[in-house]
Design a protein around this motif. Sequence first.
Motif, PDB file in Angstrom:
ATOM      1  N   LEU A  30      34.894  48.637  21.305  1.00 18.43           N
ATOM      2  CA  LEU A  30      34.313  47.702  22.263  1.00 18.43           C
ATOM      3  C   LEU A  30      34.135  46.333  21.630  1.00 18.43           C
ATOM      4  N   TYR A  31      33.646  46.319  20.398  1.00 15.73           N
ATOM      5  CA  TYR A  31      33.440  45.057  19.678  1.00 15.73           C
ATOM      6  C   TYR A  31      34.758  44.284  19.563  1.00 15.73           C
ATOM      7  N   ALA A  32      35.815  44.981  19.148  1.00 21.30           N
ATOM      8  CA  ALA A  32      37.113  44.332  18.991  1.00 21.30           C
ATOM      9  C   ALA A  32      37.647  43.845  20.333  1.00 21.30           C
ATOM     10  N   ARG A  33      37.451  44.652  21.368  1.00 21.22           N
ATOM     11  CA  ARG A  33      37.966  44.290  22.690  1.00 21.22           C
ATOM     12  C   ARG A  33      37.256  43.054  23.234  1.00 21.22           C
ATOM     13  N   VAL A  34      35.933  43.031  23.154  1.00 24.54           N
ATOM     14  CA  VAL A  34      35.173  41.896  23.682  1.00 24.54           C
ATOM     15  C   VAL A  34      35.565  40.617  22.968  1.00 24.54           C
ATOM     16  N   HIS A  35      35.653  40.675  21.649  1.00 24.44           N
ATOM     17  CA  HIS A  35      35.964  39.470  20.889  1.00 24.44           C
ATOM     18  C   HIS A  35      37.439  39.070  20.988  1.00 24.44           C
ATOM     19  N   GLY A  36      38.230  39.887  21.670  1.00 23.24           N
ATOM     20  CA  GLY A  36      39.621  39.533  21.900  1.00 23.24           C
ATOM     21  C   GLY A  36      39.898  39.010  23.297  1.00 23.24           C
ATOM     22  N   VAL A  37      38.871  38.937  24.139  1.00 22.97           N
ATOM     23  CA  VAL A  37      39.034  38.470  25.516  1.00 22.97           C
ATOM     24  C   VAL A  37      38.626  37.002  25.584  1.00 22.97           C
ATOM     25  N   PRO A  38      39.542  36.098  25.892  1.00 16.58           N
ATOM     26  CA  PRO A  38      39.213  34.666  25.892  1.00 16.58           C
ATOM     27  C   PRO A  38      38.055  34.318  26.828  1.00 16.58           C
ATOM     28  N   GLU A  39      37.973  34.989  27.980  1.00 20.49           N
ATOM     29  CA  GLU A  39      36.917  34.688  28.945  1.00 20.49           C
ATOM     30  C   GLU A  39      35.531  35.068  28.438  1.00 20.49           C
ATOM     31  N   LEU A  40      35.492  35.861  27.371  1.00 21.82           N
ATOM     32  CA  LEU A  40      34.213  36.289  26.806  1.00 21.82           C
ATOM     33  C   LEU A  40      33.969  35.660  25.433  1.00 21.82           C
ATOM     34  N   LYS A  41      34.663  34.579  25.153  1.00 25.27           N
ATOM     35  CA  LYS A  41      34.488  33.908  23.878  1.00 25.27           C
ATOM     36  C   LYS A  41      33.027  33.490  23.681  1.00 25.27           C
TER      37      LYS A  41
ATOM     38  N   LYS B 134      20.638  55.847   8.950  1.00 25.81           N
ATOM     39  CA  LYS B 134      20.870  56.210   7.552  1.00 25.81           C
ATOM     40  C   LYS B 134      22.254  56.791   7.317  1.00 25.81           C
ATOM     41  N   SER B 135      22.899  57.221   8.398  1.00 28.22           N
ATOM     42  CA  SER B 135      24.230  57.822   8.240  1.00 28.22           C
ATOM     43  C   SER B 135      25.342  56.784   8.272  1.00 28.22           C
ATOM     44  N   VAL B 136      24.976  55.509   8.458  1.00 28.32           N
ATOM     45  CA  VAL B 136      25.967  54.440   8.611  1.00 28.32           C
ATOM     46  C   VAL B 136      25.707  53.371   7.562  1.00 28.32           C
ATOM     47  N   GLU B 137      26.742  52.960   6.870  1.00 30.70           N
ATOM     48  CA  GLU B 137      26.589  51.981   5.800  1.00 30.70           C
ATOM     49  C   GLU B 137      26.555  50.551   6.308  1.00 30.70           C
ATOM     50  N   THR B 138      27.354  50.256   7.334  1.00 34.52           N
ATOM     51  CA  THR B 138      27.462  48.880   7.790  1.00 34.52           C
ATOM     52  C   THR B 138      27.761  48.846   9.283  1.00 34.52           C
ATOM     53  N   ARG B 139      27.427  47.716   9.898  1.00 37.14           N
ATOM     54  CA  ARG B 139      27.808  47.499  11.300  1.00 37.14           C
ATOM     55  C   ARG B 139      28.786  46.340  11.396  1.00 37.14           C
ATOM     56  N   ALA B 140      29.371  45.956  10.259  1.00 36.03           N
ATOM     57  CA  ALA B 140      30.398  44.919  10.272  1.00 36.03           C
ATOM     58  C   ALA B 140      31.544  45.351  11.172  1.00 36.03           C
ATOM     59  N   ALA B 141      32.062  44.430  11.974  1.00 39.10           N
ATOM     60  CA  ALA B 141      33.148  44.687  12.910  1.00 39.10           C
ATOM     61  C   ALA B 141      32.765  45.705  13.980  1.00 39.10           C
ATOM     62  N   SER B 142      31.450  45.901  14.167  1.00 38.44           N
ATOM     63  CA  SER B 142      30.977  46.803  15.216  1.00 38.44           C
ATOM     64  C   SER B 142      29.904  46.171  16.088  1.00 38.44           C
TER      65      SER B 142
ATOM     66  N   VAL C 120      30.478  35.497  23.502  1.00 38.44           N
ATOM     67  CA  VAL C 120      29.539  36.503  23.999  1.00 38.44           C
ATOM     68  C   VAL C 120      29.285  37.529  22.897  1.00 38.44           C
ATOM     69  N   PRO C 121      28.029  37.696  22.458  1.00 30.59           N
ATOM     70  CA  PRO C 121      27.748  38.647  21.382  1.00 30.59           C
ATOM     71  C   PRO C 121      27.770  40.092  21.867  1.00 30.59           C
ATOM     72  N   VAL C 122      27.961  41.005  20.926  1.00 24.94           N
ATOM     73  CA  VAL C 122      27.963  42.435  21.209  1.00 24.94           C
ATOM     74  C   VAL C 122      26.733  43.067  20.570  1.00 24.94           C
ATOM     75  N   TYR C 123      25.909  43.701  21.399  1.00 23.41           N
ATOM     76  CA  TYR C 123      24.753  44.446  20.914  1.00 23.41           C
ATOM     77  C   TYR C 123      25.200  45.850  20.512  1.00 23.41           C
ATOM     78  N   ASP C 124      24.576  46.379  19.495  1.00 24.96           N
ATOM     79  CA  ASP C 124      24.955  47.697  18.981  1.00 24.96           C
ATOM     80  C   ASP C 124      24.585  48.802  19.956  1.00 24.96           C
ATOM     81  N   ALA C 125      25.206  49.953  19.770  1.00 22.25           N
ATOM     82  CA  ALA C 125      24.806  51.166  20.472  1.00 22.25           C
ATOM     83  C   ALA C 125      23.414  51.583  20.011  1.00 22.25           C
ATOM     84  N   THR C 126      22.780  52.456  20.743  1.00 23.80           N
ATOM     85  CA  THR C 126      21.482  53.007  20.350  1.00 23.80           C
ATOM     86  C   THR C 126      21.586  54.523  20.259  1.00 23.80           C
ATOM     87  N   GLY C 127      20.664  55.107  19.504  1.00 24.50           N
ATOM     88  CA  GLY C 127      20.556  56.556  19.452  1.00 24.50           C
ATOM     89  C   GLY C 127      21.347  57.233  18.350  1.00 24.50           C
TER      90      GLY C 127
END
Length: 459
Positions: free
Chosen positions: A181-192, A205-213, A194-201
């Motif tokens: 979703l992050y890659a798709r949103v940032h690839g749509v010119p009409e949504l230039k 601790k099981s995830v090292e980074t949210r870079a590119a997400s 527009v930030p992407v909020y992370d998923a919840t839930g």
Amino acid sequence: MHSVATSHRLLTDTASSRHASHPKRTRPFGMRTIESFAAGICALACATAVQASDAVHAMPAEAFLQTLAVVTHVSYTDGAYVNVHNVADDMAWLGIQHVRDYAPGSSIPFSSYVYLAQRGVKFNFLMGADFEKHIGQVAKLNTEVPGSVAAIEGPNELNNFPVAYQGLTGASAGLAVQRDLYARVHGVPELKGVPVYDATGFEPKSVETRAASADYANQHVYPQNGEQPLWNANGDKWMLAAIHLGQRFQLPLVITEFGYFSLPQAGWYMLGVDEPTQAKGVLNGYMDAAAAGVKRLYVYELLDEKPDPTRKNDEMHYGLFRNDNSPKPVAYAIRNLTSILNANTTRRTSAAARSTLAYTLSDMPESANSLLLQKKDGRFVLVLWNETLIWNRATGTPLASPPARVNLDFGEKARRVDLYDPLASSEPLESHRDLRQLAVDVPDHVILLEITPANTPGT
């Protein structure tokens, strides 16, 4: 869809261990750097630290107002949200622009979203594993009404509502959706832009980074047992725990669900309080979030979705407005707050207002907090609130604690100080002129001191 239990499940690292073993309850969903967050947390935890020599930088009132947001369910066509004109009118009446809702689908006409956007509503659109079906509609809306899409958010509460995606299940599926979703949103010119909020839930601790997400970390916070959003004597600091978790990924933070429902309850692990207590908790939560540097807090929700004549369905009482669209005390309080902050005097455009105020707060209890705002006309607004007990969970009734007497020294004579209680009115309850010091009774909810320094130009 979402769940009350998520906030608790995300907070078990810092909340009392007795919480972790309690059965969870579920319900349907319906810019700053890490250093800034740390400073905000210090301000929340160390409210007595303001010294006379400190020149406190004020947050612009218009920036604070942009942190206020609410959840809507425009796609629900079998209840109060079917009337989008009421939704637009209610948002304008509150003085709030930002909503969180599902992305446009087939349940209501696309023109309804255009109408709301044209009325000034700015959307955070919630997406799931089928995000490709909705991206085009979101981009179309942002083209028809530029700036109407404020953010796009990934899957909601994966621990309660798991998704399947590209052969994956569970949290791994949800995180894969978020990445794509992050890659798709940032690839749509009409949504230039527009930030992407992370998923919840998912388990941080099981995830090292949210870079590119994700561009923003995202948490849900529902203070339980009728407790205050941040400070509670028993050690429960619901919002602070979420802020700590948001810091893990060194991203600015949004809280996309927060609230209390106005159906009084007794017992343990309950969220229900009466309407006046709901108003206290919501306003305190808005202030706690802004003081800690949270980018935006979405209160759940705008409207009580359906009638509940037997008063047995918790889900139908989260609204700021009742099902008949009449405002609850919390709606009046928000309107009073935004009206006070939006009211400006005429001042000479050539006169530059300073953005700092040196003041001393003495005798602030540990449970109290402050936030300095500044209006466009140069006047300051010092917000004070004291998070003492507001609900007796044993009896299911409100609690009233005596206010804390706090001494305020402006460092120099103030031309005028007006005291407001947004739970009561948008008009000042007290007015003082030509004074340097003032003793203020700080209650269990937000009050505002509008300060006109003696040297404020042009007011």
